[in-house]
Design a protein around this motif. Sequence first.
Motif, PDB file in Angstrom:
ATOM      1  N   GLU A  61       0.749  -0.960  -0.099  1.00  9.11           N
ATOM      2  CA  GLU A  61       0.129   0.014   0.146  1.00  9.11           C
ATOM      3  C   GLU A  61       0.785   1.314   0.532  1.00  9.11           C
ATOM      4  N   LEU A  62       0.996   2.017  -0.671  1.00 11.18           N
ATOM      5  CA  LEU A  62       0.960   3.991  -0.217  1.00 11.18           C
ATOM      6  C   LEU A  62       0.767   4.475   0.143  1.00 11.18           C
ATOM      7  N   GLY A  63      -0.522   4.390   0.977  1.00 10.10           N
ATOM      8  CA  GLY A  63      -0.895   4.790   2.759  1.00 10.10           C
ATOM      9  C   GLY A  63      -2.280   5.489   2.131  1.00 10.10           C
ATOM     10  N   ASN A  64      -2.844   5.653   2.976  1.00  8.10           N
ATOM     11  CA  ASN A  64      -3.981   6.145   3.527  1.00  8.10           C
ATOM     12  C   ASN A  64      -4.435   8.057   2.792  1.00  8.10           C
ATOM     13  N   GLY A  65      -5.151   7.793   1.646  1.00 10.22           N
ATOM     14  CA  GLY A  65      -4.742   8.587   1.306  1.00 10.22           C
ATOM     15  C   GLY A  65      -4.672   9.403  -0.297  1.00 10.22           C
ATOM     16  N   GLU A  66      -3.005   8.646  -0.665  1.00 12.39           N
ATOM     17  CA  GLU A  66      -2.569   8.359  -2.064  1.00 12.39           C
ATOM     18  C   GLU A  66      -3.418   7.997  -2.570  1.00 12.39           C
ATOM     19  N   THR A  67      -4.161   8.845  -3.156  1.00  5.93           N
ATOM     20  CA  THR A  67      -4.857   8.841  -4.458  1.00  5.93           C
ATOM     21  C   THR A  67      -4.466   8.890  -5.843  1.00  5.93           C
ATOM     22  N   GLY A  68      -5.508   8.726  -6.790  1.00  8.72           N
ATOM     23  CA  GLY A  68      -4.315   9.303  -8.126  1.00  8.72           C
ATOM     24  C   GLY A  68      -4.301  10.323  -8.406  1.00  8.72           C
ATOM     25  N   ALA A  69      -5.320  11.017  -7.452  1.00  8.99           N
ATOM     26  CA  ALA A  69      -5.273  12.164  -7.563  1.00  8.99           C
ATOM     27  C   ALA A  69      -4.281  13.379  -7.057  1.00  8.99           C
ATOM     28  N   ARG A  70      -4.315  12.845  -6.237  1.00  7.74           N
ATOM     29  CA  ARG A  70      -3.247  13.225  -5.209  1.00  7.74           C
ATOM     30  C   ARG A  70      -1.120  13.195  -5.297  1.00  7.74           C
ATOM     31  N   THR A  71      -1.313  11.869  -5.900  1.00  9.71           N
ATOM     32  CA  THR A  71      -0.029  11.194  -5.935  1.00  9.71           C
ATOM     33  C   THR A  71       0.154  11.219  -7.433  1.00  9.71           C
ATOM     34  N   ALA A  72      -0.562  10.882  -8.408  1.00  5.17           N
ATOM     35  CA  ALA A  72      -0.154  10.690  -9.542  1.00  5.17           C
ATOM     36  C   ALA A  72      -0.556  12.163 -10.790  1.00  5.17           C
TER      37      ALA A  72
END
Length: 353
Positions: A342-353
């Motif tokens: 897991e990347l971590g809670n809240g690490e979404t496409g919108a935030r991370t990518a």
Amino acid sequence: NETFNEIKSEKFEIQNVFQGNINIHTTADLRIQKISNEACENGLTEYEKRHPDQEGQAQCSAIVLKNSNAAILAEIGGRKIYQGRNYQYSDLNRVNRARQAGSAFKPFVYLTAFVNGWIPTDTIPDTPVAISMGYGRGNHWIHNYDGKFLGNITICEALYRSRNAPTVRLTMGLGQGSLDESGIKRVVDTARLLGVKSPFHSDIDHLGRTVYYPTSALGASEMTVMELANAYREIASGISAEPYVIQKVADRNKKVLFEKKDQRKISEIPPDALNMIRSCLRKVVTTPGGTAYSLTLEKFPIPIAGKTGTTDDFRNALFAGWTHGPEGITVVARIDFDDNRELGNGETGARTA
């Protein structure tokens, strides 16, 4: 890596490259490659600021395709320094590694709906819905990312807000009851038309027929970055083509030994359906509530369309998008770990990518 693979597929000997016996002209744009490398490294740096314990561990894979012909302008198979070692020349090209697509898969569902007579302003319930998990496995209740339900919303809003429940409802509504005409089968057929070759999650029923899992509508099946990018590129351009990196090969005397043939075709997806999906994916960026609204013109002065993707337990974060027109480009970026943790809670496409 991609160049070597194409050289081998065209039956050229790799040693001829290293010995200087042949010259390879590629589609790669070094300026775009440099920008892409920096974007991946900067994005990973931002991620590591939020997760300092993961420094040097997460990976970025990305591809940039030219809309008009699928020429590969830039490609990133992994970060330059990985776990303290230089991985610039690693044979592991993560662009061709299949991982769940998450919500980046949803446009295939909505495009299928538009092909089958739906229009963006049609409404659909964003309310609790359950899907069968197969023979004797019971039902699975579908939840939205925010844990809420919005009631009746338009098809377009369901897509740009990336709502899970209406996406599943729409998928089931595309079917005609029979197995051959099930909604998810039609969605899979659309993905196949757009060049996706990776297998979709399925089972064989008691009559020996293939049954596709409806969870694939939410991106539960695996796809490569390359497949996803080329499918989005075809949606953006209306042109069907296979990605390639070698333009031509010549010998020392400049005699052309190979030249890429133009194999472009008009997409089999009807133009009106493509126009509808494009307009909805533009709203992902331009409309409050859209999952990539952070790329609105005030912050990012280039008109784009696209879709974010986040998989279960935040294991993969994706963004797929394009700039408009035949001379535009399509980009897919994916952040994940090699071991798929897991990347971590809240690490979404919108935030991370």
